[in-house]
Scaffold this motif. Structure first.
Motif, PDB file in Angstrom:
ATOM      1  N   THR A  94       0.850  -1.187   0.000  1.00 24.28           N
ATOM      2  CA  THR A  94       0.000   0.000   0.000  1.00 24.28           C
ATOM      3  C   THR A  94       0.886   1.236   0.000  1.00 24.28           C
ATOM      4  OG1 THR A  94      -1.941   1.047   1.028  1.00 24.28           O
ATOM      5  CG2 THR A  94      -0.241   0.197   2.517  1.00 24.28           C
ATOM      6  N   ILE A 119      -3.363  -2.102  -2.531  1.00 21.15           N
ATOM      7  CA  ILE A 119      -4.483  -1.181  -2.362  1.00 21.15           C
ATOM      8  C   ILE A 119      -3.937   0.204  -2.079  1.00 21.15           C
ATOM      9  CG2 ILE A 119      -4.733  -1.706   0.116  1.00 21.15           C
ATOM     10  CD1 ILE A 119      -7.781  -1.247  -0.293  1.00 21.15           C
ATOM     11  N   SER A 121      -3.786   3.887  -0.449  1.00 22.06           N
ATOM     12  CA  SER A 121      -4.179   4.463   0.841  1.00 22.06           C
ATOM     13  C   SER A 121      -3.823   5.944   0.868  1.00 22.06           C
ATOM     14  CB  SER A 121      -3.455   3.767   2.001  1.00 22.06           C
ATOM     15  OG  SER A 121      -3.807   2.413   2.091  1.00 22.06           O
ATOM     16  N   PHE A 147      -9.024   4.321   1.693  1.00 24.43           N
ATOM     17  CA  PHE A 147      -8.571   3.194   0.877  1.00 24.43           C
ATOM     18  C   PHE A 147      -9.157   3.340  -0.528  1.00 24.43           C
ATOM     19  CE2 PHE A 147      -8.824   0.911   5.128  1.00 24.43           C
ATOM     20  CZ  PHE A 147      -7.468   1.000   5.367  1.00 24.43           C
ATOM     21  N   THR A 148      -8.314   3.093  -1.551  1.00 20.38           N
ATOM     22  CA  THR A 148      -8.785   3.146  -2.936  1.00 20.38           C
ATOM     23  C   THR A 148      -8.476   1.815  -3.626  1.00 20.38           C
ATOM     24  OG1 THR A 148      -6.689   4.183  -3.642  1.00 20.38           O
ATOM     25  CG2 THR A 148      -8.514   5.649  -3.083  1.00 20.38           C
ATOM     26  N   PRO A 149      -9.390   0.855  -3.536  1.00 22.64           N
ATOM     27  CA  PRO A 149      -9.174  -0.454  -4.163  1.00 22.64           C
ATOM     28  C   PRO A 149      -9.079  -0.329  -5.684  1.00 22.64           C
ATOM     29  CG  PRO A 149     -11.039  -0.504  -2.630  1.00 22.64           C
ATOM     30  CD  PRO A 149     -10.679   0.938  -2.842  1.00 22.64           C
ATOM     31  N   THR A 153      -6.251  -5.254  -6.119  1.00 18.74           N
ATOM     32  CA  THR A 153      -6.642  -5.431  -4.725  1.00 18.74           C
ATOM     33  C   THR A 153      -7.360  -6.752  -4.507  1.00 18.74           C
ATOM     34  OG1 THR A 153      -6.925  -3.030  -4.541  1.00 18.74           O
ATOM     35  CG2 THR A 153      -7.870  -4.386  -2.786  1.00 18.74           C
ATOM     36  N   ILE A 158      -8.350  -4.927   2.710  1.00 15.88           N
ATOM     37  CA  ILE A 158      -8.893  -3.968   3.681  1.00 15.88           C
ATOM     38  C   ILE A 158      -8.974  -4.572   5.083  1.00 15.88           C
ATOM     39  CG2 ILE A 158     -10.964  -2.655   4.325  1.00 15.88           C
ATOM     40  CD1 ILE A 158     -11.306  -1.917   1.421  1.00 15.88           C
ATOM     41  N   THR A 162      -7.000  -2.707   8.133  1.00 12.17           N
ATOM     42  CA  THR A 162      -7.708  -2.116   9.275  1.00 12.17           C
ATOM     43  C   THR A 162      -7.300  -2.779  10.584  1.00 12.17           C
ATOM     44  OG1 THR A 162      -9.602  -3.571   8.807  1.00 12.17           O
ATOM     45  CG2 THR A 162      -9.698  -1.328   7.951  1.00 12.17           C
ATOM     46  N   GLU A 174     -13.643   3.866   2.250  1.00 14.29           N
ATOM     47  CA  GLU A 174     -13.274   3.310   0.945  1.00 14.29           C
ATOM     48  C   GLU A 174     -13.863   4.182  -0.150  1.00 14.29           C
ATOM     49  OE1 GLU A 174     -14.245  -0.797  -1.544  1.00 14.29           O
ATOM     50  OE2 GLU A 174     -14.291  -0.808   0.643  1.00 14.29           O
ATOM     51  N   HIS A 180     -11.610  10.087  -5.423  1.00 12.86           N
ATOM     52  CA  HIS A 180     -10.691  10.632  -4.407  1.00 12.86           C
ATOM     53  C   HIS A 180      -9.979  11.872  -4.938  1.00 12.86           C
ATOM     54  CE1 HIS A 180      -6.601  11.148  -2.814  1.00 12.86           C
ATOM     55  NE2 HIS A 180      -7.099  10.792  -1.643  1.00 12.86           N
TER      56      HIS A 180
END
Length: 367
Positions: A94, A119, A121, A147-149, A153, A158, A162, A174, A180
């Motif tokens: 990440t 993923i 972040s 978080f930007t899957p 990913t 996630i 977390t 997310e 974003h």
């Protein structure tokens, strides 16, 4: 089971992440990369990391999770490099970049063919301080951690993150990488352009009107504080989110033109509604909550110009963590100045306000 976490970039964000991870996972092994020796040494001396290197590839193969906390272009370069290295099976990668689409696209290009788990972040927290020396275990408390899957990913990404980051006490959310970048262009990226534009304009104006430098306090100071941010980082952010930021600039030009037209036509009602709409919109937003970059809590105290006044206030706050302290006395013609004290959380702010109100006659205002 003991895990190994590798944090590339031991600046404010990377080092604070390490402290947060240690809080809930003291048995985890934390390794660090940093090009500069100063932050490596500090991180080792303070126990932020167990081992550190200036060779990114050195620890990559040992990690169960890799955090890329370096500038955006370097993050992309490291993603390319990771695709060529022998990594541990199941490793999760990440980052901590302030723009996401360019990073996600790099991950999909280079990591998907290698079936590596990635993923994006973005921990939305920061400070005017930098380096491992500024590491703060509470930096991310109640802040959004995004978080930007993407196509790289896997389903466990996630939940694993977390759990690892539970000690940050952040608010996880997310969002799509493109969305974003749209949102942050408005609330983060464009404001930095605006703040620097205001400062550049004021600097030029002060050549012919030197008192500009003396009167630049109050609202101007607050609006332009972020103009002191590190230029290399913000150049990288603008270069990796140009479309959204250009849209915000063009839209803002239109709003300025509307105000200009109202002034030309002496539209007093229109100008009043312009300010009223801004006031109401601000009240409805989460600006006063801990949820974004540099979202701290401020108390403003009207204090007399007397010996030991500030020491008296600070003595009342003994045991309460203070982020920053500023004396705002510019442009005042009365005998009082404004003491501005910044706190990390709402609880400290409210406790400080109660103590000062109970034990002094000073006027207290909260922001």
């Amino acid at each position: 089971m003991t895990k190994t976490v590798y944090i590339a970039g031991l600046g404010l964000i990377g080092s604070s992440l390490a402290l947060g991870i240690r809080r809930d996972h003291p048995d985890y092994r934390i390794l660090g990369y940093n090009r500069g020796e100063a932050s490596r040494s500090i991180a080792l001396e303070k126990g932020i990391v167990d081992e550190a290197t200036d060779d990114f590839a050195h620890f990559a193969g040992q990690a169960d999770l890799i955090f890329l906390c370096v500038p955006i272009q370097q993050t992309i370069d490291f993603i390319k490099q990771l695709a060529t290295l022998e990594l541990k099976e199941g490793v999760l990668i990440t980052d901590a970049g302030s723009t996401k689409q360019a990073i996600v696209e790099a991950a999909e290009t280079y990591l998907v063919p290698k079936q590596l788990n990635f993923i994006g972040s973005h921990p939305m927290a920061g400070s005017h301080k930098s380096g491992a020396i500024a590491a703060d275990i509470n930096l991310f408390e109640n802040a959004y951690f995004i978080f930007t899957p993407c196509k790289a990913t896997k389903k466990d990404a996630i939940p694993r993150l977390t759990d690892l980051l539970s000690g940050l006490h952040a608010r996880f959310i997310e969002i799509d990488a493109k969305e974003h970048d749209y949102v942050t262009s408005q609330v983060s990226h464009f404001p930095h352009v605006l703040a620097s534009s205001l400062m550049n304009q004021a600097g030029s104006y002060a050549v012919d009107h030197p008192l500009t430098n003396n009167f630049a306090a109050g609202g101007f100071r607050d609006m332009t504080r972020i103009a002191e941010s590190e230029p290399g980082m913000w150049t990288s952010i603008l270069m990796t989110n140009p479309t959204s930021i250009l849209e915000r600039i063009e839209e803002f030009k239109e709003r300025l033109d509307q105000v200009a037209e109202m002034l030309k036509t002496r539209d007093e009602s229109g100008i009043w509604h312009f300010f009223e709409q801004g006031r109401l919109t601000r009240k409805e937003m989460e600006i006063h909550k801990r949820g974004g970059v540099d979202s701290f809590y401020d108390i403003f105290i009207s204090v007399p110009d007397e010996e030991d006044t500030i020491l008296k206030v600070l003595e009342l706050l003994r045991g309460i963590s203070v982020v920053n302290l500023r004396i705002n006395e510019e442009n005042r013609s009365d005998i009082n100045g404004i003491l501005q004290i910044t706190f990390k959380n709402k609880e400290d702010l409210e406790k400080a306000a109660r103590l000062i109100r109970e034990q002094t006659s000073y006027q207290v205002y909260l922001d």
